[in-house]
Design a protein around this motif. Structure first.
Motif, PDB file in Angstrom:
ATOM      1  N   GLU A 123      -0.466  -9.598   1.867  1.00 56.52           N
ATOM      2  CA  GLU A 123      -1.323  -8.791   0.674  1.00 56.52           C
ATOM      3  C   GLU A 123      -0.629  -8.117   0.266  1.00 56.52           C
ATOM      4  N   ALA A 124      -0.843  -7.918  -1.319  1.00 59.46           N
ATOM      5  CA  ALA A 124      -0.849  -6.562  -1.900  1.00 59.46           C
ATOM      6  C   ALA A 124      -1.298  -5.558  -1.072  1.00 59.46           C
ATOM      7  N   GLY A 125      -0.934  -4.477  -1.706  1.00 56.11           N
ATOM      8  CA  GLY A 125      -1.489  -3.119  -0.846  1.00 56.11           C
ATOM      9  C   GLY A 125      -0.259  -1.637  -1.375  1.00 56.11           C
ATOM     10  N   LEU A 126      -0.474  -0.709  -0.350  1.00 55.26           N
ATOM     11  CA  LEU A 126       0.282   0.195  -0.513  1.00 55.26           C
ATOM     12  C   LEU A 126       1.596   0.130   0.588  1.00 55.26           C
ATOM     13  N   VAL A 127       3.156  -0.112   0.193  1.00 49.37           N
ATOM     14  CA  VAL A 127       4.267  -0.006   0.949  1.00 49.37           C
ATOM     15  C   VAL A 127       4.429   1.411   0.886  1.00 49.37           C
TER      16      VAL A 127
ATOM     17  N   ARG B 298      -7.029   0.196   1.515  1.00 46.42           N
ATOM     18  CA  ARG B 298      -7.164   1.343   0.475  1.00 46.42           C
ATOM     19  C   ARG B 298      -7.803   2.544  -0.001  1.00 46.42           C
ATOM     20  N   ARG B 299      -6.818   3.683   0.207  1.00 47.15           N
ATOM     21  CA  ARG B 299      -7.816   4.774   0.529  1.00 47.15           C
ATOM     22  C   ARG B 299      -7.827   5.298  -0.519  1.00 47.15           C
ATOM     23  N   LEU B 300      -8.510   6.938  -0.582  1.00 48.29           N
ATOM     24  CA  LEU B 300      -8.546   7.796  -1.385  1.00 48.29           C
ATOM     25  C   LEU B 300      -7.199   8.364  -2.230  1.00 48.29           C
ATOM     26  N   LEU B 301      -6.631   8.350  -1.279  1.00 46.32           N
ATOM     27  CA  LEU B 301      -5.566   9.262  -0.958  1.00 46.32           C
ATOM     28  C   LEU B 301      -4.652   8.635  -1.858  1.00 46.32           C
ATOM     29  N   ASP B 302      -3.751   7.410  -1.863  1.00 53.56           N
ATOM     30  CA  ASP B 302      -3.548   6.874  -2.119  1.00 53.56           C
ATOM     31  C   ASP B 302      -2.933   6.548  -3.192  1.00 53.56           C
ATOM     32  N   ARG B 303      -4.430   5.568  -3.828  1.00 54.62           N
ATOM     33  CA  ARG B 303      -5.341   4.945  -4.636  1.00 54.62           C
ATOM     34  C   ARG B 303      -5.384   6.305  -5.856  1.00 54.62           C
ATOM     35  N   ALA B 304      -5.325   7.853  -5.634  1.00 55.14           N
ATOM     36  CA  ALA B 304      -4.812   8.765  -6.443  1.00 55.14           C
ATOM     37  C   ALA B 304      -3.778   9.326  -7.248  1.00 55.14           C
ATOM     38  N   MET B 305      -2.874   9.043  -5.803  1.00 52.70           N
ATOM     39  CA  MET B 305      -1.637   9.121  -5.762  1.00 52.70           C
ATOM     40  C   MET B 305      -0.749   8.026  -6.938  1.00 52.70           C
TER      41      MET B 305
END
Length: 298
Positions: free
Chosen positions: A85-89, A134-141
């Motif tokens: 899945e897509a996301g933060l690595v 996804r979480r608020l902090l990594d979306r903000a980054m």
């Protein structure tokens, strides 16, 4: 290279970052901005395959990658393709994988020196980790980095410095949030320790920070917090000293702080005296302030 501007980059420049399109007909749109020691990249394309090896191109950098794709497959060298899945690595040692994307896709990367990340967590993760929730902090980054790469305005020296510091802070906070949760396996005692480490990391520059104050911040008794740290062969006071040593080290190896004396560095890092700073650096790194500055200049 002008660090204050965004640049459209081609295949050869992508290869210099360890990113290589696979196939003759692959068309990627790529942009780059390099504020200080950080490299920011964004890639956009249609169905394609890309080989990534930042471990060779940027051996001293951790990678935060934000990937969006309709369908996505990944594989390590000599392994089969696996759909993910897509996301933060988060990849502290870097990324060495192939990516196969179907449909429209994009990837936004922030390559941050590992030395800067080490001041936030006690140990960097050894392998790349994918977080699909996804979480608020990594979306903000992600939004912040994409905004920097979408804007064509030239950055001033002050802006470049501020951008570099903000990305380091956001990346470090994501490490505290994500890696702490993984290493703790969800146990309440490990979560309490992670919360305390987060408080210490944020406030270690305050010379008045004490174990009692940390316990108050995380709403725990000092005795309970000391027991939690003892389980990890550590102590609250020891963690405060370690975080201050890491902060001092980051200041000593940064040329922008050469104007500060050792006494001023000690004050900024929360130490009561230069002697306390020297003892902490010797304990954590077996070195001295003078040696750190000399090595960086060399």
């Amino acid at each position: 290279m002008d660090l204050g501007i965004v640049r459209e980059i081609g295949p050869q420049e992508l290869i210099s970052h360890g990113i290589r399109p696979v196939g003759d007909r692959v068309s990627l749109r790529a942009r780059e901005r390099t504020p200080g020691s950080i490299t920011l990249l964004t890639l956009r394309g249609a169905s394609s395959e890309v080989a990534i090896d930042t471990m060779r191109a940027h051996p001293e950098h951790a990678v935060f990658a934000f990937i969006e794709a309709e369908a996505l497959w990944s594989r390590a060298p000599d392994e089969p393709w696996l759909q993910i899945e897509a996301g933060l690595v988060i990849a502290a040692p870097g990324i060495a994988r192939g990516l196969r994307c179907q449909g429209r896709w994009s990837a936004t990367l922030a390559l941050v020196p590992r030395a800067a990340m080490a001041s936030f967590v006690s140990a960097l993760p050894e392998d790349a980790q994918l977080f699909t929730e996804r979480r608020l902090l990594d979306r903000a980054m992600q939004d912040f980095v994409e905004g920097l790469l979408d804007a064509d305005e030239r950055a001033t020296a002050i802006e470049r410095y501020a951008v570099e510091q903000l990305i380091v802070e956001m990346g470090g906070a994501i490490l505290l949030d994500r890696v702490g949760a993984v290493s703790g396996h969800g146990s309440p005692r490990a979560v309490l320790r992670d919360r305390a480490i987060a408080v210490i990391s944020q406030q270690c520059g305050d010379p008045g920070l004490t174990p009692t104050q940390v316990a108050r911040e995380v709403q725990s008794s000092l005795r309970q917090l000391q027991l939690v740290f003892a389980e990890a062969d550590n102590s609250v006071a020891g963690e405060i000293r370690r975080q201050r040593a890491r902060l001092a080290r980051s200041l000593l190896v940064d040329s922008r702080y050469d104007v500060l004396s050792i006494e001023q560095i000690a004050q900024r890092a929360g130490f009561q005296s230069p002697m306390s700073l020297r003892r902490a650096l010797d304990e954590a790194y077996r070195t001295t302030p003078r040696v750190l500055r000399a090595q960086r200049r060399a």
